[in-house]
Motif scaffolding. Structure first.
Motif, mmCIF file in Angstrom:
data_model
loop_
_atom_site.group_PDB
_atom_site.id
_atom_site.type_symbol
_atom_site.label_atom_id
_atom_site.label_comp_id
_atom_site.label_asym_id
_atom_site.label_seq_id
_atom_site.Cartn_x
_atom_site.Cartn_y
_atom_site.Cartn_z
ATOM 1 N N LYS A 151 -0.324 -13.266 22.411
ATOM 2 C CA LYS A 151 0.964 -13.304 23.113
ATOM 3 C C LYS A 151 1.884 -14.366 22.518
ATOM 4 N N VAL A 152 1.330 -15.489 22.097
ATOM 5 C CA VAL A 152 2.154 -16.547 21.490
ATOM 6 C C VAL A 152 2.712 -16.089 20.149
ATOM 7 N N VAL A 153 1.857 -15.492 19.314
ATOM 8 C CA VAL A 153 2.306 -15.039 17.996
ATOM 9 C C VAL A 153 3.414 -13.997 18.138
ATOM 10 N N LEU A 154 3.241 -13.066 19.074
ATOM 11 C CA LEU A 154 4.280 -12.063 19.304
ATOM 12 C C LEU A 154 5.548 -12.704 19.865
ATOM 13 N N GLY A 155 5.369 -13.665 20.781
ATOM 14 C CA GLY A 155 6.515 -14.330 21.390
ATOM 15 C C GLY A 155 7.300 -15.174 20.420
ATOM 16 N N MET A 156 6.628 -15.754 19.420
ATOM 17 C CA MET A 156 7.305 -16.619 18.454
ATOM 18 C C MET A 156 8.285 -15.849 17.576
ATOM 19 N N ALA A 157 8.163 -14.513 17.559
ATOM 20 C CA ALA A 157 9.125 -13.707 16.806
ATOM 21 C C ALA A 157 10.523 -13.842 17.398
ATOM 22 N N ASP A 158 10.611 -14.221 18.673
ATOM 23 C CA ASP A 158 11.901 -14.376 19.351
ATOM 24 C C ASP A 158 12.362 -15.834 19.404
ATOM 25 N N TYR A 159 11.564 -16.731 18.854
ATOM 26 C CA TYR A 159 11.872 -18.160 18.935
ATOM 27 C C TYR A 159 13.130 -18.489 18.146
ATOM 28 N N LYS A 160 14.074 -19.202 18.765
ATOM 29 C CA LYS A 160 15.343 -19.546 18.106
ATOM 30 C C LYS A 160 15.553 -21.054 17.988
ATOM 31 N N GLY A 161 14.546 -21.823 18.321
ATOM 32 C CA GLY A 161 14.696 -23.273 18.273
ATOM 33 C C GLY A 161 14.562 -23.812 16.851
ATOM 34 N N SER A 162 14.616 -25.142 16.731
ATOM 35 C CA SER A 162 14.459 -25.789 15.422
ATOM 36 C C SER A 162 13.059 -25.515 14.882
ATOM 37 N N GLY A 163 12.930 -25.639 13.561
ATOM 38 C CA GLY A 163 11.633 -25.437 12.935
ATOM 39 C C GLY A 163 10.623 -26.489 13.362
ATOM 40 N N ALA A 164 9.384 -26.300 12.948
ATOM 41 C CA ALA A 164 8.286 -27.225 13.226
ATOM 42 C C ALA A 164 8.082 -27.476 14.719
ATOM 43 N N PRO A 165 7.972 -26.407 15.533
ATOM 44 C CA PRO A 165 7.738 -26.619 16.963
ATOM 45 C C PRO A 165 6.313 -27.095 17.235
ATOM 46 N N VAL A 166 6.141 -27.726 18.378
ATOM 47 C CA VAL A 166 4.843 -28.255 18.823
ATOM 48 C C VAL A 166 4.441 -27.528 20.102
ATOM 49 N N ALA A 167 3.160 -27.251 20.273
ATOM 50 C CA ALA A 167 2.664 -26.621 21.494
ATOM 51 C C ALA A 167 2.067 -27.692 22.404
ATOM 52 N N TYR A 168 2.713 -27.928 23.545
ATOM 53 C CA TYR A 168 2.180 -28.828 24.567
ATOM 54 C C TYR A 168 1.368 -27.969 25.514
ATOM 55 N N ILE A 169 0.076 -28.239 25.623
ATOM 56 C CA ILE A 169 -0.840 -27.292 26.246
ATOM 57 C C ILE A 169 -1.745 -27.953 27.289
ATOM 58 N N ASP A 170 -2.085 -27.182 28.305
ATOM 59 C CA ASP A 170 -3.070 -27.578 29.311
ATOM 60 C C ASP A 170 -4.391 -27.861 28.581
ATOM 61 N N PRO A 171 -4.966 -29.066 28.714
ATOM 62 C CA PRO A 171 -6.199 -29.398 27.991
ATOM 63 C C PRO A 171 -7.347 -28.430 28.278
ATOM 64 N N THR A 172 -7.450 -27.959 29.524
ATOM 65 C CA THR A 172 -8.518 -27.020 29.864
ATOM 66 C C THR A 172 -8.318 -25.688 29.159
#
Length: 259
Positions: A151-172
């Protein structure tokens, strides 16, 4: 020695705040024009025909500042009697840490207080990324760790932000992704993935586990796209005051900014 402070060491709040864009203006104005519709496209011209005008609207929003503070009080007798460590230094360090943590939380997910709470950091002053308007953020859903990467890989096709994004994620959630196994009981990649390997799978520069995202999935952003605005005098400042009548010292740390 100073007392050991039992606190959440895994919020990443300082890194979150440090990664944001900084503006010397407390009022942050955002202007945007939508050129995605077909009407905004350039047109071919046929000799002798009329050229058609294009009209587009420029929309904007303004984010104004709010004061965020932490206040503590100590009796002068206690300051004198505590000789094991510098209690004033200890209090100031604690206040600064808690202020930054609250700011990092407000930026990423909001402070979690009810709207009716007088202590709430208002979400139109420090706008939580995870709750921001759909024009500024893309919301995607996933079932659990088994379909997260897809879902993330498919969703990133629509990403319009600056390059080099970071994923802030639930540790669990991150741990569950690392421990994914096939029907044969083996790890999907033959081993437990590292954070860098998970980042590669997600298509981001790195993954940052943070307890601020607990139960909230993950948030992908380049925080350079998030602006903190503060004028001179609104930066983090500390104050101290002594009340002669009540023999107490009051300490305050505060900042006034928008986000």
């Amino acid at each position: 020695n100073e007392p050991v402070i039992f606190r959440d060491e895994h919020t990443g709040a300082q890194a979150i705040v440090n990664s944001t864009n900084k503006s010397p203006f407390a009022r942050v104005k955002t202007h945007y024009a939508d050129f995605t519709e077909d009407e905004a496209r350039a047109r071919g011209y046929i000799k002798g025909s009329e050229k058609i005008e294009q009209v587009f609207e420029v929309a904007s929003r303004e984010t104004t500042p709010q004061t965020i503070y932490k206040k503590q009080q100590l009796d002068r007798d206690d300051i004198i009697d505590i000789t094991d460590f510098d209690v004033v230094r200890f209090i100031n360090k604690e206040m600064r840490f808690m202020l930054i943590e609250e700011l990092g939380r407000a930026i990423l997910v909001g402070d979690g207080r009810l709207i009716s709470d007088a202590s709430k950091i208002k979400e139109d002053k420090i706008r939580p990324i995870i709750k921001d308007d759909d024009f500024y953020t893309l919301k995607k859903t996933f079932t659990d760790e088994t379909d997260l990467v897809e879902k993330v890989v498919l969703g990133m096709a629509d990403y319009k932000g600056s390059g080099a994004p970071v994923a802030y994620i639930d540790p669990t959630l991150l741990a569950k992704v690392k421990l994914l196994k096939g029907t044969d009981g083996r790890y999907l990649t033959g081993k437990i993935l590292s954070n860098d390997e998970v980042a590669t799978q997600l298509g981001v520069t790195r993954v940052v586990p943070t307890t601020l995202m607990a139960g909230k999935g993950l948030l992908i952003v380049n925080l350079r796209d998030y602006t903190i605005g503060s004028t001179k005098g609104g930066e983090v400042t500390t104050f101290g005051n002594f009340d002669i009548d009540f023999n107490k010292y009051t300490y305050l740390i505060e900042t006034r900014l928008s986000g």
